[in-house]
Enzyme design. Structure first.
Site, PDB file in Angstrom:
ATOM      1  N   ASN A   9       0.908  -1.334  -0.204  1.00 24.96           N
ATOM      2  CA  ASN A   9      -0.069  -0.036  -0.011  1.00 24.96           C
ATOM      3  C   ASN A   9       0.953   1.059   0.062  1.00 24.96           C
ATOM      4  O   ASN A   9       1.417   1.596   0.955  1.00 24.96           O
ATOM      5  CB  ASN A   9      -0.852  -0.121   1.267  1.00 24.96           C
ATOM      6  CG  ASN A   9      -1.740   1.227   1.113  1.00 24.96           C
ATOM      7  OD1 ASN A   9      -2.007   2.082   0.568  1.00 24.96           O
ATOM      8  ND2 ASN A   9      -2.279   1.283   2.564  1.00 24.96           N
ATOM      9  N   TRP A  10       1.029   1.657  -1.317  1.00 23.35           N
ATOM     10  CA  TRP A  10       2.001   3.040  -1.199  1.00 23.35           C
ATOM     11  C   TRP A  10       1.417   4.126  -0.646  1.00 23.35           C
ATOM     12  O   TRP A  10       2.138   5.207  -0.388  1.00 23.35           O
ATOM     13  CB  TRP A  10       2.356   3.199  -2.859  1.00 23.35           C
ATOM     14  CG  TRP A  10       3.094   2.182  -3.435  1.00 23.35           C
ATOM     15  CD1 TRP A  10       3.322   1.093  -3.095  1.00 23.35           C
ATOM     16  CD2 TRP A  10       3.457   2.208  -4.938  1.00 23.35           C
ATOM     17  NE1 TRP A  10       4.151   0.152  -3.907  1.00 23.35           N
ATOM     18  CE2 TRP A  10       4.080   0.868  -4.949  1.00 23.35           C
ATOM     19  CE3 TRP A  10       3.340   2.883  -5.888  1.00 23.35           C
ATOM     20  CZ2 TRP A  10       4.704   0.702  -6.195  1.00 23.35           C
ATOM     21  CZ3 TRP A  10       3.844   2.608  -7.156  1.00 23.35           C
ATOM     22  CH2 TRP A  10       4.463   1.439  -7.399  1.00 23.35           C
ATOM     23  N   LYS A  11       0.213   4.306  -0.525  1.00 25.34           N
ATOM     24  CA  LYS A  11      -0.502   5.406   0.273  1.00 25.34           C
ATOM     25  C   LYS A  11       0.126   6.611  -0.774  1.00 25.34           C
ATOM     26  O   LYS A  11       0.077   6.447  -1.783  1.00 25.34           O
ATOM     27  CB  LYS A  11       0.023   5.665   1.744  1.00 25.34           C
ATOM     28  CG  LYS A  11      -0.149   4.535   2.505  1.00 25.34           C
ATOM     29  CD  LYS A  11      -0.044   4.604   3.900  1.00 25.34           C
ATOM     30  CE  LYS A  11      -0.134   3.094   4.576  1.00 25.34           C
ATOM     31  NZ  LYS A  11      -0.218   3.373   6.130  1.00 25.34           N
ATOM     32  N   HIS A  96      -9.730   1.557   4.693  1.00 20.15           N
ATOM     33  CA  HIS A  96      -8.264   1.740   5.273  1.00 20.15           C
ATOM     34  C   HIS A  96      -8.485   2.612   6.623  1.00 20.15           C
ATOM     35  O   HIS A  96      -9.384   3.686   6.448  1.00 20.15           O
ATOM     36  CB  HIS A  96      -7.085   2.161   4.316  1.00 20.15           C
ATOM     37  CG  HIS A  96      -5.879   2.290   4.984  1.00 20.15           C
ATOM     38  ND1 HIS A  96      -5.648   3.141   5.919  1.00 20.15           N
ATOM     39  CD2 HIS A  96      -4.731   1.345   4.615  1.00 20.15           C
ATOM     40  CE1 HIS A  96      -4.268   2.838   6.333  1.00 20.15           C
ATOM     41  NE2 HIS A  96      -3.969   1.771   5.796  1.00 20.15           N
ATOM     42  N   GLU A  98      -6.925   4.925   7.660  1.00 22.35           N
ATOM     43  CA  GLU A  98      -6.700   6.428   7.427  1.00 22.35           C
ATOM     44  C   GLU A  98      -7.838   7.048   6.713  1.00 22.35           C
ATOM     45  O   GLU A  98      -8.008   8.299   6.946  1.00 22.35           O
ATOM     46  CB  GLU A  98      -5.347   6.621   6.419  1.00 22.35           C
ATOM     47  CG  GLU A  98      -4.330   6.139   7.352  1.00 22.35           C
ATOM     48  CD  GLU A  98      -2.959   5.663   6.457  1.00 22.35           C
ATOM     49  OE1 GLU A  98      -2.863   5.715   5.368  1.00 22.35           O
ATOM     50  OE2 GLU A  98      -2.019   5.117   7.384  1.00 22.35           O
ATOM     51  N   GLU A 168      -5.742  -4.549  10.526  1.00 25.67           N
ATOM     52  CA  GLU A 168      -4.670  -3.576  10.524  1.00 25.67           C
ATOM     53  C   GLU A 168      -5.234  -2.738  11.916  1.00 25.67           C
ATOM     54  O   GLU A 168      -5.775  -1.866  11.908  1.00 25.67           O
ATOM     55  CB  GLU A 168      -4.771  -2.541   9.343  1.00 25.67           C
ATOM     56  CG  GLU A 168      -4.275  -3.210   8.103  1.00 25.67           C
ATOM     57  CD  GLU A 168      -3.907  -2.153   6.939  1.00 25.67           C
ATOM     58  OE1 GLU A 168      -2.677  -2.612   6.615  1.00 25.67           O
ATOM     59  OE2 GLU A 168      -4.203  -1.128   6.960  1.00 25.67           O
ATOM     60  N   GLY A 174       2.185   2.268  10.785  1.00 27.38           N
ATOM     61  CA  GLY A 174       3.352   3.404  10.552  1.00 27.38           C
ATOM     62  C   GLY A 174       3.907   3.916  11.836  1.00 27.38           C
ATOM     63  O   GLY A 174       4.609   4.800  11.712  1.00 27.38           O
ATOM     64  N   SER A 214       3.055  -2.022  10.264  1.00 25.03           N
ATOM     65  CA  SER A 214       4.548  -2.198  10.495  1.00 25.03           C
ATOM     66  C   SER A 214       5.232  -3.617  10.396  1.00 25.03           C
ATOM     67  O   SER A 214       5.972  -4.137  11.150  1.00 25.03           O
ATOM     68  CB  SER A 214       4.974  -1.668  12.071  1.00 25.03           C
ATOM     69  OG  SER A 214       4.341  -0.315  12.246  1.00 25.03           O
ATOM     70  N   GLY A 235       2.846  -1.181   4.159  1.00 29.38           N
ATOM     71  CA  GLY A 235       2.669   0.294   3.933  1.00 29.38           C
ATOM     72  C   GLY A 235       4.288   0.651   3.969  1.00 29.38           C
ATOM     73  O   GLY A 235       4.736   0.425   2.692  1.00 29.38           O
ATOM     74  N   GLY A 236       4.812   1.261   4.832  1.00 28.07           N
ATOM     75  CA  GLY A 236       6.197   1.725   4.563  1.00 28.07           C
ATOM     76  C   GLY A 236       7.192   0.775   3.809  1.00 28.07           C
ATOM     77  O   GLY A 236       7.861   1.304   3.135  1.00 28.07           O
TER      78      GLY A 236
HETATM   79  P1  PGA Z   1       2.672   0.256   7.834  1.00 27.73           P
HETATM   80  O1  PGA Z   1       1.203   0.501   7.034  1.00 27.73           O
HETATM   81  O2  PGA Z   1       3.259  -0.791   7.010  1.00 27.73           O
HETATM   82  O3  PGA Z   1       3.398   1.512   7.209  1.00 27.73           O
HETATM   83  O4  PGA Z   1       2.506   0.376   9.224  1.00 27.73           O
HETATM   84  C1  PGA Z   1       0.182  -0.455   6.780  1.00 27.73           C
HETATM   85  C2  PGA Z   1      -0.945   0.071   6.359  1.00 27.73           C
HETATM   86  O5  PGA Z   1      -1.440   1.163   6.600  1.00 27.73           O
HETATM   87  O6  PGA Z   1      -1.712  -0.461   5.346  1.00 27.73           O
END
Ligand code: PGA
Length: 251
Positions: A9-11, A96, A98, A168, A174, A214, A235-236
């Site tokens: 997930n590049w966001k 998600h 966010e 999640e 993050g 994470s 994500g990251g």
């Molecule tokens: P993260 O994000 O791996 O940076 O914690 C995961 C996500 O939000 O899909």
């Protein structure tokens, strides 16, 4: 039937040229990943069409990060499920945390979005998970149960074949703070039970449930070793092709 999936997930990261380079780097290393592990990249809307060209004919799937809750029309700034398909998408992430937190995405809206996405032929990666206050109050099971019921109980067993769930925990996204494999496994097993209660054991057993929060090369192996964790939403660590591939190699 259920698949091992590692989805990036590049966001809201990378410019279009950077995204194309990242996708090319993932494709270049994808041959190292065993065929039973599906790789997916979820990119910003602007990147979908050019990244679709990069992943076309490869083992890497393409996902959006969201889609609109209306089919078409006067909804300035929105992108419909049909548009995603026409750009070369096979999947979309929905719900998600966010988007739930910053953009008012409710379970009701997610029902509409899921209907439209499935109707357009997309597979849906539906995210659920509790925040820190809810975890500390011991409400994590209740929160995940409500999110699953409010959205997925509106669909059929046939629809469930096109749905992937991502657990999640918001406090792990993050933050560098990963759920322990025991914490993740108990929720994954619970989600499978909530799905079984409505759709039966076979549908629940066939459902792919990803862990997100994470997840990185150093902890992926332990997480993916759990019986109900079928992969990760990353994500990251998905912004570096080497880390992303290292996670996929953790199976
Ligand atoms: P993260 O994000 O791996 O940076 O914690 C995961 C996500 O939000 O899909």
């Amino acid at each position: 039937m259920r698949k091992n999936i590692v989805a990036g997930n590049w966001k809201m990261n990378t410019t279009v040229p950077e995204g194309i380079e990242l996708a090319k780097a993932v494709v270049a290393r994808s041959a190292e990943v065993p065929a039973e592990v599906k790789l997916i990249v979820a990119t910003p809307f602007t990147h979908l069409y050019p990244v679709a060209e990069v992943v076309k004919g490869t083992v890497v799937g393409l996902s959006a990060e969201n889609c609109a809750d209306h089919a078409k029309g006067a909804y300035t700034g929105e992108v419909s499920a049909d548009m995603l398909v026409s750009a070369g998408c096979e999947y979309t992430i929905l719900g998600h945390s966010e988007r739930r937190q910053y953009y008012g995405e409710t379970d009701e809206k997610l029902v509409e979005k899921t209907k439209l996405a499935l109707g357009a032929g997309l597979k849906v990666i539906l995210c659920v998970g509790e925040n820190l206050d809810e975890r500390e109050a011991g409400k994590h099971f209740d929160v995940c149960e409500a999110q699953i019921k409010n959205v997925l109980y509106n669909f059929t067993a046939e629809d469930m074949k096109s749905i992937i769930v991502a657990y999640e925990p918001v406090w792990a996204i993050g933050t560098g703070k990963t759920a322990t494999s025991e914490q993740a496994e108990e929720i994954h097993a619970f989600i499978r039970k909530v799905v079984a209660d409505k759709f039966g054991a076979q549908v629940a057993d066939d459902l792919t449930i990803l862990y997100g929060g994470s997840c990185k090369p150093s902890n992926a192996k332990e997480l993916f070793a759990q019986p109900d964790i079928d992969g990760g939403l990353i994500g990251g660590a998905s912004l570096k092709a080497d880390d992303f591939i290292a996670i996929a190699l953790a199976f």
